[in-house]
Design a protein around this motif. Sequence first.
Motif: not given
Length: 235
Positions: A162-169, A171-176, A189-192
């Motif tokens: 999920y950190l990788k997914a946010a980076a691909r977008f 976006l900061e994780p809290e926006r995902v 997901a929560a840990a990310a």
Amino acid sequence: MVEQIGIREAVDLQPAPGAVVFDMDGLMFNTEDIYFAVGTELLRRRGHVFTRELSDAMMGRPPQASFEIMIRWHNLSDDWQTLARESEDLFIEMIKGRIQPMPGLLDLLDALERAGIPKAIATSSSRRTLQAVLGTFELEPRFHFTLTAEDVERGKPDPEIYLKAAARFGLEPERVVVLEDSEAGCRAAAAAGTIAIAVPGPHSARHDFSSAYLIVSSLADPKLYQLLRLPGPVP
């Protein structure tokens, strides 16, 4: 149990969600039904019984971690790679005529596209499995990208995917917003630092979803549409 977990009454977020990431198995499709049949056959061939308790322990985890649990559970002589290959072959054979989208999936995809909210998939399954499932409904082109077990070193409940997914977008994780049906997935997901939304299914109703920001009844739940700032689902 799900009903024992408190659910937030106010689901408005500031700022608005910038992207949505879907888990695949059990969240988008009824694959957990098929995986239970796969596990049953896999262990039948070895003289063992696939139980709901073992299924719960394996659910949401990447192939290596999942099958190492099965090996320890029944003291099997197989290595995890052998079980993973056999399971994947059985799964792809069994999905024919059996796989269906989970309630609300297609309407939610349509609503996200109308709102211009980008979406992706982050699954613990292999890319071969993902392509077999999405290919059945020609859905892969509707997602900005997909991440599978081959794309990470540490699978769920580790937050890497999920950190990788946010980076691909970008976006900061809290926006995902992340949609998950399993305890392991919600913990990842929560840990990310993403907004973890639990959508329990029949196979995960007993999981601990205390890490989730919100628990909804299905992908058609009005609370999910409210959180994503989408017009309510069509009745």
